[in-house]
Design a protein around this motif. Sequence first.
Motif, PDB file in Angstrom:
ATOM      1  N   LEU A 513      55.488  24.590  23.174  1.00  0.00           N
ATOM      2  CA  LEU A 513      54.307  24.504  22.317  1.00  0.00           C
ATOM      3  C   LEU A 513      53.798  25.902  21.969  1.00  0.00           C
ATOM      4  CD1 LEU A 513      52.014  22.998  20.908  1.00  0.00           C
ATOM      5  CD2 LEU A 513      50.859  22.808  23.130  1.00  0.00           C
ATOM      6  N   LEU A 514      53.771  26.802  22.945  1.00  0.00           N
ATOM      7  CA  LEU A 514      53.338  28.175  22.699  1.00  0.00           C
ATOM      8  C   LEU A 514      54.181  28.808  21.598  1.00  0.00           C
ATOM      9  CD1 LEU A 514      51.770  30.797  23.429  1.00  0.00           C
ATOM     10  CD2 LEU A 514      53.588  31.257  25.102  1.00  0.00           C
ATOM     11  N   MET A 515      55.509  28.680  21.719  1.00  0.00           N
ATOM     12  CA  MET A 515      56.393  29.277  20.711  1.00  0.00           C
ATOM     13  C   MET A 515      56.150  28.656  19.328  1.00  0.00           C
ATOM     14  SD  MET A 515      58.183  31.673  22.022  1.00  0.00           S
ATOM     15  CE  MET A 515      56.713  32.034  22.966  1.00  0.00           C
ATOM     16  N   HIS A 516      55.907  27.355  19.309  1.00  0.00           N
ATOM     17  CA  HIS A 516      55.631  26.668  18.040  1.00  0.00           C
ATOM     18  C   HIS A 516      54.373  27.243  17.395  1.00  0.00           C
ATOM     19  CE1 HIS A 516      55.802  23.102  15.356  1.00  0.00           C
ATOM     20  NE2 HIS A 516      54.498  23.274  15.307  1.00  0.00           N
ATOM     21  N   LEU A 517      53.329  27.437  18.189  1.00  0.00           N
ATOM     22  CA  LEU A 517      52.056  27.934  17.653  1.00  0.00           C
ATOM     23  C   LEU A 517      52.158  29.384  17.200  1.00  0.00           C
ATOM     24  CD1 LEU A 517      49.572  26.327  20.216  1.00  0.00           C
ATOM     25  CD2 LEU A 517      50.154  25.524  17.913  1.00  0.00           C
ATOM     26  N   VAL A 518      52.997  30.185  17.885  1.00  0.00           N
ATOM     27  CA  VAL A 518      53.172  31.588  17.499  1.00  0.00           C
ATOM     28  C   VAL A 518      53.714  31.689  16.077  1.00  0.00           C
ATOM     29  CG1 VAL A 518      54.560  33.656  17.928  1.00  0.00           C
ATOM     30  CG2 VAL A 518      53.434  32.496  19.838  1.00  0.00           C
ATOM     31  N   PHE A 519      54.668  30.812  15.745  1.00  0.00           N
ATOM     32  CA  PHE A 519      55.344  30.913  14.454  1.00  0.00           C
ATOM     33  C   PHE A 519      54.737  30.007  13.377  1.00  0.00           C
ATOM     34  CE2 PHE A 519      58.425  32.731  17.321  1.00  0.00           C
ATOM     35  CZ  PHE A 519      58.999  33.744  16.575  1.00  0.00           C
ATOM     36  N   GLU A 520      53.881  29.070  13.764  1.00  0.00           N
ATOM     37  CA  GLU A 520      53.260  28.169  12.791  1.00  0.00           C
ATOM     38  C   GLU A 520      52.125  28.875  12.055  1.00  0.00           C
ATOM     39  OE1 GLU A 520      52.341  23.507  13.065  1.00  0.00           O
ATOM     40  OE2 GLU A 520      50.942  24.725  14.212  1.00  0.00           O
ATOM     41  N   GLU A 521      51.923  28.521  10.790  1.00  0.00           N
ATOM     42  CA  GLU A 521      50.832  29.101  10.008  1.00  0.00           C
ATOM     43  C   GLU A 521      49.498  28.783  10.680  1.00  0.00           C
ATOM     44  OE1 GLU A 521      50.743  31.019   7.186  1.00  0.00           O
ATOM     45  OE2 GLU A 521      52.892  31.214   7.516  1.00  0.00           O
ATOM     46  N   PRO A 522      48.562  29.748  10.743  1.00  0.00           N
ATOM     47  CA  PRO A 522      47.266  29.497  11.396  1.00  0.00           C
ATOM     48  C   PRO A 522      46.470  28.417  10.670  1.00  0.00           C
ATOM     49  CG  PRO A 522      47.253  31.613  10.244  1.00  0.00           C
ATOM     50  CD  PRO A 522      48.666  31.128  10.239  1.00  0.00           C
ATOM     51  N   PRO A 523      45.686  27.607  11.406  1.00  0.00           N
ATOM     52  CA  PRO A 523      44.938  26.511  10.777  1.00  0.00           C
ATOM     53  C   PRO A 523      43.820  26.990   9.866  1.00  0.00           C
ATOM     54  CG  PRO A 523      44.317  26.739  13.086  1.00  0.00           C
ATOM     55  CD  PRO A 523      45.475  27.659  12.869  1.00  0.00           C
ATOM     56  N   VAL A 524      43.252  28.163  10.162  1.00  0.00           N
ATOM     57  CA  VAL A 524      42.181  28.742   9.323  1.00  0.00           C
ATOM     58  C   VAL A 524      42.372  30.248   9.284  1.00  0.00           C
ATOM     59  CG1 VAL A 524      40.455  26.937   9.730  1.00  0.00           C
ATOM     60  CG2 VAL A 524      40.629  28.841  11.317  1.00  0.00           C
ATOM     61  N   GLU A 525      41.695  30.903   8.342  1.00  0.00           N
ATOM     62  CA  GLU A 525      41.818  32.351   8.193  1.00  0.00           C
ATOM     63  C   GLU A 525      40.452  33.023   8.306  1.00  0.00           C
ATOM     64  OE1 GLU A 525      44.507  34.036   7.975  1.00  0.00           O
ATOM     65  OE2 GLU A 525      46.076  32.627   7.364  1.00  0.00           O
ATOM     66  N   GLY A 526      40.444  34.324   8.591  1.00  0.00           N
ATOM     67  CA  GLY A 526      39.258  35.167   8.542  1.00  0.00           C
ATOM     68  C   GLY A 526      38.073  34.666   9.348  1.00  0.00           C
ATOM     69  N   LYS A 527      36.890  34.675   8.698  1.00  0.00           N
ATOM     70  CA  LYS A 527      35.640  34.324   9.378  1.00  0.00           C
ATOM     71  C   LYS A 527      35.604  32.857   9.805  1.00  0.00           C
ATOM     72  CE  LYS A 527      32.960  37.808   6.871  1.00  0.00           C
ATOM     73  NZ  LYS A 527      31.837  38.052   5.928  1.00  0.00           N
TER      74      LYS A 527
END
Length: 594
Positions: A513-527
Amino acid sequence: MRGRLSSDIKEEIRTRVDLVELAGEHVALKKTGRYYKGLCPFHQEKTPSFHVDREKGLWHCFGCQAGGDAYDFVMRISNLSFSESVEMLARRAGVRLERTPDEARRASERDRLYRALDAAAVWYREQLLHPEKGKAARDYLKRRGVDETTAERFRLGYAPQAWDELLKALSGKGYPPTQLDKGGLINPRPSGDGHYDLLRHRLIFPIVDLQDRPVAFGGRALDQAELKYLNTKETPLFSKGRTLYALNLAREAIRHTDEVIVVEGNMDALTCHQFGFTNAVASLGTSLTLDQVLLMKRFASQAVLVYDSDASGLRAMERAMGLFEEAEMSVRVVVLPSGDPDAYLRETGGEAFRSLVVQALPVFEYQLAMATSRHDPKSVEGKVRITEELVPILAAVRNPIRQAEYIREVAERLDLREDALRQRLRGTVRGRSAVEVSMPVLAGPDRARHQAERILLHLMVLEPPLRETVAGQLSASEFADPRHQALAGVLLGSREGPEVLQELIEDEEAKRLLMHLVFEEPPVEGKDKQRAVQESIDYLTRRIPDARRRETLAKEIVTAQAAGDLEQVRRLQMEYLKLVNQKVPSGKGGEEHG
């Protein structure tokens, strides 16, 4: 060794090894944004889902969910232990490993054993090529149609008909009898006076690991010996039930075709290779084991069983089928018209064999065909007996979709109702719970909770400072999903990046799961990250408990109304309305969440 190796040495090796270059030796990589992408070397795919992050030294496949660092890649691609992967990467990086005296002693003993077995392989080969000594073995190979190229590729050799020629030859090279005994090459004499060679007057098949190192030997008798085939004993380097003959030569072809051909004997595998079926391996002439099937599964998603056509071969094939089901590996079955794969190939040629492989029956079709050949599928008694044979097989099928298809197939073939088969199947207890048979489907509040937990974990992986915010309001035990809980336990206690975190995680599912989250696009950006974190925390700590309390209050109101307790009804209704109308703070100062 992963735990004993110092973190400084681990990190030095990791930083010196270019993961893009390392992985690029096995798969073509193309730079896409910050990552390098390619077709995964661990499963068959058409669209690249294998990602490498050169900066972090991490890799992940979104298709098969495998991932990790350079150590994980080498262990998986070469089927090595962690300590062996460290040795290999240290040599590649030019890093000198410091060992404790005990580790150095064990490593030295292991290295000497490898050298002794390699020296034995060279000596056996020399005897085969000797003009006089090896003539009987060469004549045998000629009669069997083994060409010189194949004999050389498989490093075939010959053990002379003498009691101690190998012992004398290797002792003269500095290998003591105790070491040769430990390697399975010699046996102590019953009298206790010295040793004798285990293999004598036999064609020698070196059994080689995935690093192309001989770890054991098989011998085919060239006379009327009681044992036609004899393997050297199990040693610290060799476990028969975990080794496949010719896998070192077949590995790349297996990966390319995503299929492994499984035969019983060493000669069967060798002949398959000579006729162009270079994805063939042998189970060393013994019953296939689960460990061997799992080893195959690391290189391919499907197998084809090609065993001897005699009764013992068919029984061995039927025993093997259950192992593939247990490993959840797709398997098809070839039924030879006669003989073994070696004889069939030499008598009919490669094209006839290829046709059989292409037309191989899926395993359940074969099992159904065998059952219907033993009993009359048109009589009531025959249908009962066929069903009784197949019910244990159906009950062992873990995948519910596959099981449903098998039930439909049996029902159609025997002209039975599916519900009758299911009723009979329910009466068979296989020691597995319903949870193991079907995967849970998240819906409603459970899915929302899962999403909130996943957002928190994703942002904590990417933004270490956010972990302090979460740790002040939420503990790992409040995560419902076991994988989430395991990963949260590590994240909330560390500010390290994922390249270090993955070393701290013991749970393999959490690590994936950690590896998946590292390479997956973030759910939100910036602020929006801070706001998303706070809203997810609020959902888990306030909205879920409040929703559960509302459900409880609704039930209590109904009970109070039925009892005619109006005062209790009013009190409960007030509490319910208070929960419904309350405002939940958010990252923007609070929004109403009914």
